[in-house]
Structure formats: C-alpha cells, structure tokens
Scaffold this motif. Structure first.
Motif, short mmCIF file in Angstrom:
data_model
loop_
_atom_site.label_atom_id
_atom_site.label_comp_id
_atom_site.label_asym_id
_atom_site.label_seq_id
_atom_site.Cartn_x
_atom_site.Cartn_y
_atom_site.Cartn_z
N TRP A 122 -14.88 -3.00 -2.95
CA TRP A 122 -14.65 -3.98 -2.35
C TRP A 122 -13.61 -4.09 -1.29
O TRP A 122 -13.90 -4.73 -0.21
CB TRP A 122 -14.30 -5.17 -3.45
CG TRP A 122 -15.31 -5.34 -4.20
CD1 TRP A 122 -16.39 -6.64 -3.93
CD2 TRP A 122 -16.07 -5.01 -5.53
NE1 TRP A 122 -17.48 -6.69 -4.98
CE2 TRP A 122 -17.08 -5.67 -5.83
CE3 TRP A 122 -15.70 -4.05 -6.47
CZ2 TRP A 122 -17.90 -5.39 -7.04
CZ3 TRP A 122 -16.22 -3.71 -7.27
CH2 TRP A 122 -17.44 -4.41 -7.66
N THR A 123 -12.55 -3.32 -1.78
CA THR A 123 -11.13 -3.51 -0.92
C THR A 123 -11.05 -2.38 -0.13
O THR A 123 -10.27 -2.17 0.78
CB THR A 123 -10.21 -3.77 -1.56
OG1 THR A 123 -9.67 -2.68 -2.54
CG2 THR A 123 -10.13 -5.14 -2.52
N GLU A 124 -11.87 -1.05 -0.09
CA GLU A 124 -11.80 0.14 0.32
C GLU A 124 -10.39 0.80 0.00
O GLU A 124 -10.22 2.14 -0.04
CB GLU A 124 -11.81 -0.13 2.07
CG GLU A 124 -13.20 -0.34 2.54
CD GLU A 124 -13.28 -1.19 3.75
OE1 GLU A 124 -12.36 -1.00 4.57
OE2 GLU A 124 -14.01 -1.84 4.35
N LYS A 125 -9.43 0.06 0.00
CA LYS A 125 -8.08 0.82 -0.45
C LYS A 125 -7.64 0.23 -1.77
O LYS A 125 -7.23 -0.88 -1.64
CB LYS A 125 -6.98 0.49 0.58
CG LYS A 125 -7.03 1.81 1.59
CD LYS A 125 -5.41 1.85 2.50
CE LYS A 125 -5.39 3.01 3.05
NZ LYS A 125 -4.23 3.18 3.89
N ALA A 126 -7.89 0.99 -2.66
CA ALA A 126 -7.34 0.44 -4.16
C ALA A 126 -6.33 1.04 -4.77
O ALA A 126 -5.89 0.71 -5.90
CB ALA A 126 -8.91 0.52 -5.17
N SER A 127 -5.63 2.29 -4.00
CA SER A 127 -4.73 2.95 -4.76
C SER A 127 -3.44 1.96 -4.78
O SER A 127 -2.35 2.32 -5.37
CB SER A 127 -4.53 4.18 -3.87
OG SER A 127 -3.99 3.77 -2.65
N SER A 128 -3.31 1.15 -4.04
CA SER A 128 -2.01 0.13 -4.01
C SER A 128 -2.10 -0.49 -5.36
O SER A 128 -0.84 -0.59 -6.06
CB SER A 128 -1.91 -1.02 -2.88
OG SER A 128 -3.21 -1.78 -2.95
N ILE A 129 -3.40 -0.89 -5.95
CA ILE A 129 -3.50 -1.39 -7.24
C ILE A 129 -2.84 -0.58 -8.24
O ILE A 129 -2.28 -1.04 -9.11
CB ILE A 129 -4.68 -2.05 -7.43
CG1 ILE A 129 -5.16 -3.05 -6.54
CG2 ILE A 129 -4.85 -2.61 -8.87
CD1 ILE A 129 -6.40 -3.49 -6.59
N GLU A 130 -3.34 0.68 -8.04
CA GLU A 130 -2.87 1.69 -9.03
C GLU A 130 -1.39 1.97 -9.07
O GLU A 130 -0.79 2.03 -9.92
CB GLU A 130 -3.65 3.17 -8.99
CG GLU A 130 -2.97 4.17 -9.38
CD GLU A 130 -2.86 4.18 -10.97
OE1 GLU A 130 -3.74 3.28 -11.77
OE2 GLU A 130 -1.88 4.81 -11.53
N ARG A 131 -0.89 1.95 -7.73
CA ARG A 131 0.51 2.34 -7.76
C ARG A 131 1.27 0.87 -8.69
O ARG A 131 2.26 1.12 -9.17
CB ARG A 131 0.82 2.27 -6.38
CG ARG A 131 0.78 3.56 -5.82
CD ARG A 131 1.99 3.63 -4.53
NE ARG A 131 1.09 2.65 -3.40
CZ ARG A 131 0.29 3.17 -2.84
NH1 ARG A 131 -0.47 4.13 -2.78
NH2 ARG A 131 0.09 2.11 -1.66
N LEU A 132 0.76 -0.37 -8.40
CA LEU A 132 1.36 -1.50 -9.12
C LEU A 132 1.24 -1.35 -10.64
O LEU A 132 2.04 -1.49 -11.49
CB LEU A 132 0.34 -2.67 -8.76
CG LEU A 132 0.74 -3.88 -9.36
CD1 LEU A 132 2.38 -4.44 -9.16
CD2 LEU A 132 -0.16 -5.05 -8.98
N LEU A 133 0.08 -0.85 -11.11
CA LEU A 133 -0.16 -0.55 -12.63
C LEU A 133 0.61 0.52 -13.09
O LEU A 133 1.06 0.60 -14.05
CB LEU A 133 -1.65 -0.24 -12.85
CG LEU A 133 -2.45 -1.34 -12.93
CD1 LEU A 133 -3.86 -0.74 -13.13
CD2 LEU A 133 -2.05 -2.43 -13.96
N PHE A 134 1.07 1.51 -12.05
CA PHE A 134 1.67 2.71 -12.56
C PHE A 134 3.25 2.32 -12.99
O PHE A 134 4.02 2.77 -13.65
CB PHE A 134 1.83 3.62 -11.40
CG PHE A 134 2.88 4.91 -11.82
CD1 PHE A 134 2.49 5.84 -12.83
CD2 PHE A 134 3.89 4.90 -11.20
CE1 PHE A 134 3.11 6.67 -12.90
CE2 PHE A 134 4.75 6.30 -11.49
CZ PHE A 134 4.41 7.06 -12.41
#
Lengths: 154, 264
Positions: free
Chosen positions: B171-183
C-alpha cells in the motif's frame, strides 16, 4: 576544486534528496513519531536507573539528561550527514554501480559525502529543547534563550 | 505430499541461504558483536548497585544479561527491510510467480543467518565468561530445551509482526519506517536494556499484556534461571502467534490482490 561550483552542486543535492524524501509523506510522519518515542524511551530507561538512586557514578538525573541530549544530537548529526552515504558506498561497490559515480565530473568523495539526504531529524530539535531545559534549571537566563529559539524554529 | 514438498523446498532454500550467509560471514560476525549492548547495561547495573533495589544478585543479573544477549542474537528479524527493497526494485514479481510464498524465502534467510551466527555468539559468550567466571552455570536439559523453544517462538512473533508490516509495502511502498517505530517499544520494553521486573509499577501493570516482555525478558529469565512463570510465558507467546498468523495471512492475501508490479 572550484568552491562555487561545489556549493551549487551541493544545493542541487540538497534539493533532490529532500524532494525524494518528501515523496513518501507518511514515512516522514511516522519517522517523526519514532523520534519522539525514542526520546521518551531513553528518558524512561534513565528514570529506571534513577528510581531508587539519587546519583549514578556521581551524576544526578538532570546531568545524565544533558549527556543523553548531547549524545543524541551528535548521533543525529552522524545519522543525518554521514551514515546514509557510507552504507550507500557499500551498495555501489557490491552492485557494480560505483563506476557511474567515478565517471561523474565531480570529486567522488564529495559526491559520497553530500549526495544523500540530510533526512529531517526531529530528534535534533527535540534534544536542543531538552538540553536547554536542563541547563536553564541552573541558569534561569537560558530559559529566555530557549523560548526565543523555539519561536524561531516554528 | 504437500508437507513433504514444503520440507524439500525449505531444505533447499535453507541450503542456498546458508551458503549465501557463509559468504558474508565477516559481516555476520560484526552484527553479532554489535549486539553486545546488554553487557554494557549489565555494567551500569552492577557498578552502581542498582540491582539491590530489585533483589537480583550480581551473578543472577549477569546471567540474565548474557541470556538476553543470546535471545536477541537468535531473534533478530529484518524481513521488512529486505521485502521493502525487493518490492521497490520490482523483485517481488518474479517471486510471486513461483509456487511458493516469498516469505518462506525470507524465513530461510533468517534461519540460515542464525546458524551462521551461532559460533560467533558462542565466542562472545566465551569471552564474557572469562571476564565473569563466577557467572558460569549449566542449565538443565529441560530448561535449555524450553528456552530454545521460547527463543524460537519469540523469533516467530517478531517475524510475523514484521511480515505484517512488510505487507504494508503493497500500500505505502515504504513500510520500514513503521518497523522503526515498532522497534522503539521493542528496544525499551522487551527487557534488553533492563529486566522487566525493574520497571516501575505503572508500566508493569499493563506490560505483560503486550507481546514485548515475551520477546527477550521471558526467554532470558527462563534460560538464566531467574524467577519466571514458565507456563504463562509460553502460553502467551503461543497466543500472540495464534493472533498474528491469521492477521498476516489476511494482509498478505489482500496485499497481493492490491499489488501492481512496481519497477518492472
């Protein structure tokens, strides 16, 4: 080395990298929240250390906060200007695209240091605030500096 | 038949990925070394006698942090970063044509990396014991087995969470920022930097309902012989896997429907 030329090139780099960062808007928003949370997290950790002790290694909680703040500022600087480019070099070498960089009519080292985004680092701003807060406890004058700085940044 | 096929595919994938990982073994050794934060934390705790207030002796605390190091070593997950890159570069499309869900490939990658990492982790533990000879202990076989299981479950929980985040790339093409948030909560609440028992009461009241303490604190407590609720911990881990797996399947099937080949 023509300074004016390189300044111009750097301006272009800044422009393109900011543009490419801003392409993913939700990404930036989430990154901002992450920066805030990570700050909350490190203060939480510090507060665990200090919950039963007034001093750790002779440092008070507020003093530890200053260290934490300065650390995060330096960390923010490396994360902003140096880290993205360094990892990029590795990728270029492995994928064989380094040639294209070497062929460019700019200094390759310059290219590597400055071509990547100075990603917007909210942590930097947040920390300035925190450090000034901690300092202003001892030097009340600083509080005025802080508020005026904050007015400037918004 | 089906399970046999998956087994054979998994075996081949593992073999391929293991040789791939061995090729970059120096990098993996560096990754292993970069995971020694728990030891720094241990130093802060014991040098300032902070552990007295939470009633854990120096030795038990050093075992705890060593185990936290181990658990972290074998539950590191980076699937979202690989998937995001593959998705942005259009590499996901050829994977989708293959009669195998691409996440098996990433799973094999992670498992192969863990096998490669194992000797390096052992070497680091060896050095740890040289500096802290009093903390040497031998857990009994049952506990060792259970803690390996719970470390693997912790890995699975993180793998599932990250895979769900990775599916958001559709959906968003870049999802790693969400992962960084969860980290961030993972880092501070999982027990990597401070055992969960030391947390203030207002955090402890709700933290055991989240998956975080089961990622590092629970397996590390189990392995190090600190007091923990074994049955409760294992069942909470399983519960989270049962909750996350259907969610992952759902996002995956929705995402592949939504997918329009990026970059190819």
């Amino acid at each position: 080395m023509n300074l004016r030329k390189y300044l111009k090139v750097y301006k272009k780099f800044l422009h393109t990298s900011l543009a490419s960062e801003l392409e993913y808007k939700t990404n930036i928003l989430v990154d901002l929240i992450t920066a805030i949370l990570s700050l909350v997290g490190s203060i939480f950790l510090l507060s665990i250390f200090f919950q039963n002790n007034g001093y750790i290694g002779g440092w008070r909680f507020e003093q530890a906060l200053i260290i934490q703040g300065i650390y995060t500022i330096l960390n923010g600087i490396t994360n902003t200007w140096f880290n993205p480019n360094l990892t990029e070099i590795v990728k270029h070498i492995r994928e064989g695209t380094l040639d294209f960089v070497l062929l460019k009519p700019v200094d390759s080292q310059f290219f590597f240091i400055f071509s990547m985004p100075p990603s917007i680092d909210l942590e930097l701003i947040l920390n300035l605030d925190k450090i000034l807060d901690a300092f202003s406890e001892r030097f009340p004058d600083l509080h005025i500096v802080k508020t005026s700085l904050f007015k400037l940044s918004f | 038949m089906l399970s046999n096929l998956i087994k054979r595919k998994m075996f081949t994938l593992l073999k391929v990925q293991y040789s791939n990982m061995l090729e970059y073994r120096v990098e993996i050794a560096l990754w292993a070394i970069s995971g020694i934060i728990p030891f720094f934390m241990l130093n802060i705790w014991t040098n300032n006698n902070l552990n007295e207030s939470i009633n854990i002796s120096d030795v038990m605390l050093s075992r705890y942090f060593l185990c936290a190091f181990f658990v972290r070593q074998f539950s590191v997950v980076w699937v979202v970063f690989s998937f995001e890159e593959d998705s942005l570069l259009g590499k996901v499309s050829p994977y989708l044509i293959q009669p195998l869900i691409p996440f098996f490939r990433y799973l094999a990658q992670h498992l192969a990396e863990q096998i490669t990492r194992f000797p390096f982790a052992l070497i680091i533990a060896f050095f740890f014991f040289i500096f802290n000879p009093e903390s040497i202990w031998i857990p009994n076989l049952g506990i060792l087995f259970l803690s390996i299981v719970s470390t693997f479950l912790s890995f699975l929980i993180q793998f599932l969470i990250q895979s769900i985040v990775a599916c958001l790339c559709f959906w968003t093409e870049k999802a790693s920022s969400i992962e960084r948030l969860l980290f961030i909560p993972t880092l501070f609440l999982s027990g990597l930097l401070a055992p969960v028992v030391s947390f203030p009461a207002y955090v402890k009241s709700w933290i055991y309902l989240t998956p975080f303490p089961y990622l590092i604190d629970f397996p590390a407590n189990l392995l190090s012989g600190n007091e923990t609720n074994i049955r409760g911990g294992l069942s909470m881990q399983n519960l989270w896997i049962f909750l996350l797996f259907p969610l992952f399947k759902k996002t995956w099937s929705e995402g592949t429907k939504k997918y329009t080949a990026m970059g190819s």
